[in-house]
Write a protein that holds these residues in place. Structure first.
Motif, PDB file in Angstrom:
ATOM      1  N   GLY A  47      91.475 -18.286  -5.912  1.00  0.00           N
ATOM      2  CA  GLY A  47      90.963 -19.164  -6.958  1.00  0.00           C
ATOM      3  C   GLY A  47      90.273 -20.385  -6.385  1.00  0.00           C
ATOM      4  N   PHE A  48      90.868 -20.986  -5.357  1.00  0.00           N
ATOM      5  CA  PHE A  48      90.260 -22.160  -4.721  1.00  0.00           C
ATOM      6  C   PHE A  48      88.922 -21.817  -4.082  1.00  0.00           C
ATOM      7  N   VAL A  49      88.842 -20.651  -3.455  1.00  0.00           N
ATOM      8  CA  VAL A  49      87.581 -20.222  -2.826  1.00  0.00           C
ATOM      9  C   VAL A  49      86.506 -20.013  -3.886  1.00  0.00           C
ATOM     10  N   VAL A  50      86.864 -19.356  -4.973  1.00  0.00           N
ATOM     11  CA  VAL A  50      85.896 -19.118  -6.047  1.00  0.00           C
ATOM     12  C   VAL A  50      85.435 -20.439  -6.654  1.00  0.00           C
ATOM     13  N   ILE A  51      86.366 -21.351  -6.887  1.00  0.00           N
ATOM     14  CA  ILE A  51      86.028 -22.648  -7.469  1.00  0.00           C
ATOM     15  C   ILE A  51      85.054 -23.418  -6.565  1.00  0.00           C
ATOM     16  N   ASP A  52      85.351 -23.454  -5.294  1.00  0.00           N
ATOM     17  CA  ASP A  52      84.549 -24.275  -4.378  1.00  0.00           C
ATOM     18  C   ASP A  52      83.232 -23.630  -3.969  1.00  0.00           C
ATOM     19  N   PHE A  54      81.809 -20.240  -5.115  1.00  0.00           N
ATOM     20  CA  PHE A  54      81.025 -19.414  -6.027  1.00  0.00           C
ATOM     21  C   PHE A  54      80.679 -20.150  -7.316  1.00  0.00           C
ATOM     22  N   MET A  55      81.584 -21.020  -7.780  1.00  0.00           N
ATOM     23  CA  MET A  55      81.280 -21.832  -8.962  1.00  0.00           C
ATOM     24  C   MET A  55      80.615 -23.145  -8.559  1.00  0.00           C
ATOM     25  N   GLU A  56      80.614 -23.420  -7.272  1.00  0.00           N
ATOM     26  CA  GLU A  56      79.996 -24.611  -6.682  1.00  0.00           C
ATOM     27  C   GLU A  56      80.527 -25.909  -7.291  1.00  0.00           C
ATOM     28  N   LEU A  57      81.824 -25.929  -7.571  1.00  0.00           N
ATOM     29  CA  LEU A  57      82.422 -27.142  -8.115  1.00  0.00           C
ATOM     30  C   LEU A  57      82.773 -28.155  -7.029  1.00  0.00           C
ATOM     31  N   LYS A  58      82.558 -27.777  -5.778  1.00  0.00           N
ATOM     32  CA  LYS A  58      82.777 -28.734  -4.700  1.00  0.00           C
ATOM     33  C   LYS A  58      81.831 -29.924  -4.855  1.00  0.00           C
ATOM     34  N   GLU A  59      80.649 -29.653  -5.357  1.00  0.00           N
ATOM     35  CA  GLU A  59      79.669 -30.712  -5.605  1.00  0.00           C
ATOM     36  C   GLU A  59      79.641 -31.117  -7.073  1.00  0.00           C
ATOM     37  N   GLY A  60      80.473 -30.488  -7.892  1.00  0.00           N
ATOM     38  CA  GLY A  60      80.466 -30.737  -9.329  1.00  0.00           C
ATOM     39  C   GLY A  60      81.344 -31.913  -9.725  1.00  0.00           C
ATOM     40  N   HIS A  61      81.597 -31.984 -10.995  1.00  0.00           N
ATOM     41  CA  HIS A  61      82.393 -33.062 -11.556  1.00  0.00           C
ATOM     42  C   HIS A  61      83.839 -32.951 -11.062  1.00  0.00           C
ATOM     43  N   MET A  68      90.391 -27.019 -12.875  1.00  0.00           N
ATOM     44  CA  MET A  68      90.325 -25.626 -12.433  1.00  0.00           C
ATOM     45  C   MET A  68      91.354 -25.357 -11.333  1.00  0.00           C
ATOM     46  N   LYS A  69      91.481 -26.275 -10.394  1.00  0.00           N
ATOM     47  CA  LYS A  69      92.466 -26.092  -9.325  1.00  0.00           C
ATOM     48  C   LYS A  69      93.885 -26.177  -9.880  1.00  0.00           C
TER      49      LYS A  69
END
Length: 85
Positions: A47-52, A54-61, A68-69
């Motif tokens: 889940g953490f890998v997908v969030i960061d 594939f969903m590119e939330l590392k640069e998101g809000h 999500m985490k």
């Protein structure tokens, strides 16, 4: 045209390998608690890998990323707790 694996391809390959490993665990081991805990931990990692990545939330809000985490911490934790009861 060069066919090299980029970072996303390696992450995808890792996620597929973890999924296959979880399938193997579920089929081959009788210890329900151990298998449930291992699968819940890998679900959290996946889940953490997908969030960061594939969903590119590392640069998101940050709040959305946090929520999500939190989802991938709470539900696998509930699986682990329920495995012991």
């Amino acid at each position: 045209m060069s066919k090299r694996f980029g970072q996303l391809e390696w992450f995808l390959f890792t996620l597929i390998a973890i999924t296959l490993f979880n399938t193997f665990l579920g089929e081959k081991f009788d210890s329900t608690v151990l298998v449930s805990v291992l699968i819940a931990l890998t679900v959290t990692y996946k889940g953490f890998v997908v969030i960061d990545h594939f969903m590119e939330l590392k640069e998101g809000h940050n709040k959305l990323r946090f929520l999500m985490k939190l989802y991938f911490l709470i539900f696998p934790s509930l699986i682990i707790v329920s495995a012991f009861y």
